[in-house]
Scaffold this active site. Sequence first.
Site, PDB file in Angstrom:
ATOM      1  N   GLY A   5     -13.202   3.077  -1.215  1.00 21.23           N
ATOM      2  CA  GLY A   5     -13.217   4.189  -0.253  1.00 21.23           C
ATOM      3  C   GLY A   5     -11.863   4.403   0.410  1.00 21.23           C
ATOM      4  O   GLY A   5     -11.784   4.691   1.605  1.00 21.23           O
TER       5      GLY A   5
ATOM      6  N   ALA B 267      -8.226   7.796  -2.575  1.00 17.90           N
ATOM      7  CA  ALA B 267      -8.640   8.188  -3.931  1.00 17.90           C
ATOM      8  C   ALA B 267     -10.160   8.254  -4.038  1.00 17.90           C
ATOM      9  O   ALA B 267     -10.719   9.213  -4.580  1.00 17.90           O
ATOM     10  CB  ALA B 267      -8.064   7.206  -4.951  1.00 17.90           C
TER      11      ALA B 267
ATOM     12  N   SER C 266     -15.505  -1.588   1.116  1.00 15.93           N
ATOM     13  CA  SER C 266     -15.614  -2.815   1.891  1.00 15.93           C
ATOM     14  C   SER C 266     -14.645  -2.795   3.053  1.00 15.93           C
ATOM     15  O   SER C 266     -13.431  -2.801   2.853  1.00 15.93           O
ATOM     16  CB  SER C 266     -15.326  -4.004   0.965  1.00 15.93           C
ATOM     17  OG  SER C 266     -14.957  -5.113   1.719  1.00 15.93           O
TER      18      SER C 266
ATOM     19  N   ILE D 243      -5.214   0.515   1.569  1.00 16.84           N
ATOM     20  CA  ILE D 243      -3.784   0.201   1.593  1.00 16.84           C
ATOM     21  C   ILE D 243      -3.117   0.759   2.863  1.00 16.84           C
ATOM     22  O   ILE D 243      -2.128   0.216   3.349  1.00 16.84           O
ATOM     23  CB  ILE D 243      -3.095   0.700   0.308  1.00 16.84           C
ATOM     24  CG1 ILE D 243      -1.703   0.075   0.196  1.00 16.84           C
ATOM     25  CG2 ILE D 243      -3.009   2.207   0.267  1.00 16.84           C
ATOM     26  CD1 ILE D 243      -1.211  -0.094  -1.197  1.00 16.84           C
TER      27      ILE D 243
ATOM     28  N   VAL E  75      -1.361   3.419   3.557  1.00 22.03           N
ATOM     29  CA  VAL E  75      -0.162   4.263   3.512  1.00 22.03           C
ATOM     30  C   VAL E  75      -0.473   5.424   2.564  1.00 22.03           C
ATOM     31  O   VAL E  75      -1.557   5.502   2.006  1.00 22.03           O
ATOM     32  CB  VAL E  75       1.092   3.499   3.008  1.00 22.03           C
ATOM     33  CG1 VAL E  75       1.670   2.625   4.090  1.00 22.03           C
ATOM     34  CG2 VAL E  75       0.789   2.697   1.755  1.00 22.03           C
TER      35      VAL E  75
ATOM     36  N   LYS F 223       5.359  20.257   5.457  1.00 23.89           N
ATOM     37  CA  LYS F 223       6.476  19.654   4.715  1.00 23.89           C
ATOM     38  C   LYS F 223       7.043  20.674   3.735  1.00 23.89           C
ATOM     39  O   LYS F 223       6.309  21.197   2.895  1.00 23.89           O
ATOM     40  CB  LYS F 223       5.953  18.425   3.957  1.00 23.89           C
ATOM     41  CG  LYS F 223       6.973  17.824   2.993  1.00 23.89           C
ATOM     42  CD  LYS F 223       6.390  16.647   2.211  1.00 23.89           C
ATOM     43  CE  LYS F 223       7.333  16.189   1.121  1.00 23.89           C
ATOM     44  NZ  LYS F 223       6.750  15.189   0.215  1.00 23.89           N
TER      45      LYS F 223
ATOM     46  N   LEU G  18      -4.596   4.098  -7.118  1.00 22.46           N
ATOM     47  CA  LEU G  18      -3.722   2.969  -7.434  1.00 22.46           C
ATOM     48  C   LEU G  18      -4.233   2.160  -8.620  1.00 22.46           C
ATOM     49  O   LEU G  18      -3.451   1.522  -9.321  1.00 22.46           O
ATOM     50  CB  LEU G  18      -3.597   2.070  -6.197  1.00 22.46           C
ATOM     51  CG  LEU G  18      -2.987   2.769  -4.967  1.00 22.46           C
ATOM     52  CD1 LEU G  18      -3.074   1.867  -3.743  1.00 22.46           C
ATOM     53  CD2 LEU G  18      -1.544   3.172  -5.231  1.00 22.46           C
TER      54      LEU G  18
ATOM     55  N   THR H 207       3.973  11.448  -5.056  1.00 22.45           N
ATOM     56  CA  THR H 207       3.171  11.998  -6.154  1.00 22.45           C
ATOM     57  C   THR H 207       1.797  11.353  -6.347  1.00 22.45           C
ATOM     58  O   THR H 207       0.988  11.872  -7.124  1.00 22.45           O
ATOM     59  CB  THR H 207       3.959  11.874  -7.470  1.00 22.45           C
ATOM     60  OG1 THR H 207       4.612  10.597  -7.493  1.00 22.45           O
ATOM     61  CG2 THR H 207       4.997  12.958  -7.584  1.00 22.45           C
TER      62      THR H 207
ATOM     63  N   ILE I 170      -0.962  10.946  -4.437  1.00 24.50           N
ATOM     64  CA  ILE I 170      -2.139  11.727  -4.023  1.00 24.50           C
ATOM     65  C   ILE I 170      -2.327  12.892  -5.001  1.00 24.50           C
ATOM     66  O   ILE I 170      -3.444  13.191  -5.430  1.00 24.50           O
ATOM     67  CB  ILE I 170      -1.990  12.219  -2.563  1.00 24.50           C
ATOM     68  CG1 ILE I 170      -2.007  11.000  -1.622  1.00 24.50           C
ATOM     69  CG2 ILE I 170      -3.081  13.215  -2.182  1.00 24.50           C
ATOM     70  CD1 ILE I 170      -1.735  11.314  -0.155  1.00 24.50           C
TER      71      ILE I 170
HETATM   72  C1  FAD Z   1       4.388   1.736   0.012  1.00 25.79           C
HETATM   73  C2  FAD Z   1       3.551   2.886  -0.463  1.00 25.79           C
HETATM   74  C3  FAD Z   1       3.793   4.179   0.029  1.00 25.79           C
HETATM   75  C4  FAD Z   1       3.049   5.267  -0.437  1.00 25.79           C
HETATM   76  N1  FAD Z   1       3.341   6.532  -0.010  1.00 25.79           N
HETATM   77  C5  FAD Z   1       2.716   7.583  -0.591  1.00 25.79           C
HETATM   78  C6  FAD Z   1       3.042   8.916  -0.237  1.00 25.79           C
HETATM   79  O1  FAD Z   1       3.879   9.173   0.626  1.00 25.79           O
HETATM   80  N2  FAD Z   1       2.400   9.925  -0.864  1.00 25.79           N
HETATM   81  C7  FAD Z   1       1.449   9.693  -1.813  1.00 25.79           C
HETATM   82  O2  FAD Z   1       0.928  10.639  -2.392  1.00 25.79           O
HETATM   83  N3  FAD Z   1       1.070   8.438  -2.105  1.00 25.79           N
HETATM   84  C8  FAD Z   1       1.683   7.386  -1.539  1.00 25.79           C
HETATM   85  N4  FAD Z   1       1.301   6.119  -1.858  1.00 25.79           N
HETATM   86  C9  FAD Z   1       0.135   5.923  -2.691  1.00 25.79           C
HETATM   87  C10 FAD Z   1      -1.128   6.047  -1.821  1.00 25.79           C
HETATM   88  O3  FAD Z   1      -1.066   5.130  -0.765  1.00 25.79           O
HETATM   89  C11 FAD Z   1      -2.378   5.792  -2.647  1.00 25.79           C
HETATM   90  O4  FAD Z   1      -2.319   6.512  -3.835  1.00 25.79           O
HETATM   91  C12 FAD Z   1      -3.601   6.210  -1.875  1.00 25.79           C
HETATM   92  O5  FAD Z   1      -3.628   5.605  -0.630  1.00 25.79           O
HETATM   93  C13 FAD Z   1      -4.855   5.886  -2.635  1.00 25.79           C
HETATM   94  O6  FAD Z   1      -5.115   4.519  -2.635  1.00 25.79           O
HETATM   95  P1  FAD Z   1      -6.453   4.058  -3.309  1.00 25.79           P
HETATM   96  O7  FAD Z   1      -7.585   4.786  -2.689  1.00 25.79           O
HETATM   97  O8  FAD Z   1      -6.294   4.123  -4.782  1.00 25.79           O
HETATM   98  O9  FAD Z   1      -6.537   2.494  -2.952  1.00 25.79           O
HETATM   99  P2  FAD Z   1      -6.813   1.736  -1.575  1.00 25.79           P
HETATM  100  O10 FAD Z   1      -6.402   2.486  -0.386  1.00 25.79           O
HETATM  101  O11 FAD Z   1      -6.249   0.364  -1.763  1.00 25.79           O
HETATM  102  O12 FAD Z   1      -8.395   1.625  -1.519  1.00 25.79           O
HETATM  103  C14 FAD Z   1      -9.106   0.690  -2.304  1.00 25.79           C
HETATM  104  C15 FAD Z   1     -10.560   0.729  -1.886  1.00 25.79           C
HETATM  105  O13 FAD Z   1     -11.309  -0.133  -2.743  1.00 25.79           O
HETATM  106  C16 FAD Z   1     -12.164  -0.937  -1.954  1.00 25.79           C
HETATM  107  N5  FAD Z   1     -12.445  -2.176  -2.680  1.00 25.79           N
HETATM  108  C17 FAD Z   1     -11.572  -2.943  -3.389  1.00 25.79           C
HETATM  109  N6  FAD Z   1     -12.217  -4.004  -3.902  1.00 25.79           N
HETATM  110  C18 FAD Z   1     -13.505  -3.900  -3.532  1.00 25.79           C
HETATM  111  C19 FAD Z   1     -14.662  -4.699  -3.732  1.00 25.79           C
HETATM  112  N7  FAD Z   1     -14.644  -5.843  -4.415  1.00 25.79           N
HETATM  113  N8  FAD Z   1     -15.819  -4.273  -3.192  1.00 25.79           N
HETATM  114  C20 FAD Z   1     -15.894  -3.118  -2.478  1.00 25.79           C
HETATM  115  N9  FAD Z   1     -14.825  -2.328  -2.251  1.00 25.79           N
HETATM  116  C21 FAD Z   1     -13.654  -2.723  -2.767  1.00 25.79           C
HETATM  117  C22 FAD Z   1     -11.391  -1.157  -0.664  1.00 25.79           C
HETATM  118  O14 FAD Z   1     -12.212  -1.546   0.382  1.00 25.79           O
HETATM  119  C23 FAD Z   1     -10.824   0.240  -0.465  1.00 25.79           C
HETATM  120  O15 FAD Z   1     -11.791   1.053   0.153  1.00 25.79           O
HETATM  121  C24 FAD Z   1       2.020   5.033  -1.383  1.00 25.79           C
HETATM  122  C25 FAD Z   1       1.746   3.734  -1.820  1.00 25.79           C
HETATM  123  C26 FAD Z   1       2.508   2.674  -1.387  1.00 25.79           C
HETATM  124  C27 FAD Z   1       2.212   1.289  -1.909  1.00 25.79           C
END
Ligand code: FAD
Length: 492
Positions: free
Chosen positions: A14, A17, A40, A46, A48, A79, A328, A339, A341
């Site tokens: 959650g 993404a 969870s 993450i 950010v 932006k 991610l 890029t 998002i």
């Molecule tokens: C340093 C940095 C800067 C960034 N800046 C930008 C930016 O400026 N612009 C941009 O477009 N993108 C940026 N990004 C990328 C952006 O942060 C991610 O693409 C975005 O936040 C999506 O993350 P996510 O949802 O894939 O993963 P996460 O935010 O890591 O979410 C993972 C989810 O999975 C759940 N989960 C994991 N394991 C389990 C489990 N076993 N059981 C239940 N739940 C679980 C977690 O609880 C969480 O809800 C950046 C990334 C980094 C590292």
Amino acid sequence: MSLPAPVRVVVAGGGTAGWIAAMALSRQLGRLVEVTLVESAEIGTIGVGESTIPTARSFHELLRIDEHAFMAATQATFKLGISFEDWGDIGDRYFHTFGVMGMSTWVAEFQHFWLEARSRGAVEPIGAYSLEHEAAVQGRFAKVADTPLNYAYHLDSGLYARFLRQIAETEGARRVEGKIARVEQDGETGDVTALVLETGERLEGDLFIDCTGFRGLLIEQTLKAGFEDWTHWLPTNAAAVTQTAHVADAVPYTRAIAHEAGWRWRIPLQHRVGNGFVFCSQFMSDDEARAGLLASVEGEILTEPRVIRYTAGKRRAVWKNNVIAMGLSSGFIEPLESTSIHLFMSAVTRLIQQFPFGPISPEHRERYNRAADAEIDGVRDFVVLHYNLTEREDSPFWRRMRAMDIPDSLAARLTLFGESAEAWQAAGELFRIDSWVQVMLGQRLTPRRWHRVAALLSDERLRQSLDDLRARIVPAVRELPTHQQFLDGHFA
Ligand SMILES: Cc1cc2nc3c(=O)[nH]c(=O)nc-3n(C[C@H](O)[C@H](O)[C@H](O)COP(=O)(O)OP(=O)(O)OC[C@H]3O[C@@H](n4cnc5c(N)ncnc54)[C@H](O)[C@@H]3O)c2cc1C
């Protein structure tokens, strides 16, 4: 007519993404799907990901998201592009804005005419012929019908996930809190059949979206899709991040300021500023990065600096069996061009268009994966460009970046632009010609030749065309309020 039974979609994760996927699928496909999202709080997100590109606007429009409500809920700002500082060399500054520069003809784009004019004498920098560039430089912004600016957003990622969740739940998506302990698979096909939580609850599904972040719980830990590592091209692998209070008006652009072993960002939101210090741990320690971050921020520090690690690369298959990785878990290119998002907004759009209402064929997956591959490869080349095309030699990091081998696809682009000022946007590619041109010129690649059609124009005609462009841009920008005034007028 009665509808078939809904396809059961389980979204694992959650973060932004996961909630984008759950929101878009439930809003767009309605009763055709039954969406369950598990996340969870103990693991968290993450935290950010706050800078976007204009495709976020079109995505919101497709999904009927009200801009004002979104901006108010996420403390967003506007932006117009990114200010690159100290990249081509220390002291350099150029903008990569979302605007169009000058006017192109069907024969040749604007850069050819601009280069011809420059060879004949004084001419303004190429950015002076772009509305967005001039507005960004002057810190101005408004939504004006006559002179629409192409823009994106800076947003608070935590608030954004909450905002998306609200819409998704209104559209019928179900949220489950809990930690996934086990993934069940079909013994024959290997398809995922259910996620089992630590509580023992089983979430059965037909299609699973892996949004579990870098760990890739389904796509990698379960299905072993494999990872193509791009560290040799994109060696930064960590970022120290913190949030600070505002001390100045919010500018309508992200700042990306290069330092000896990477770069740092500054992202102004309505309620605070996001700061990050991206670095390559081969050339800088965590302590040095933290110190660099703290030395560079302005304003009261609101969150303890923390270091996030990552590896650049992509999943070898983002759709494997009945699992599709988004966010991610599907791959990562560092945030220099904001890029990530975009990539998962694009992924869920593609999924909605190619949604599997029946058995999933290899051809189905292949088509989806090919498009995802081409998209992320193009982004990779664009980001590598910033590092490789530099004259910086002041640190081991920059000397390594200058000397590295680059992807053949990028090498071909640089050769063609250097020789003939030719730039292009291939089919399905994210970055437009104006983006490539701004960054290649900004990183000091000056073409030796350009299209000769520009030589057919007299001095007078060429000067007049450029003056006409300036005559439209200068007063239009002068009329705009500052970005902060515009925000205050709408969100105070
Ligand atoms: C340093 C940095 C800067 C960034 N800046 C930008 C930016 O400026 N612009 C941009 O477009 N993108 C940026 N990004 C990328 C952006 O942060 C991610 O693409 C975005 O936040 C999506 O993350 P996510 O949802 O894939 O993963 P996460 O935010 O890591 O979410 C993972 C989810 O999975 C759940 N989960 C994991 N394991 C389990 C489990 N076993 N059981 C239940 N739940 C679980 C977690 O609880 C969480 O809800 C950046 C990334 C980094 C590292």
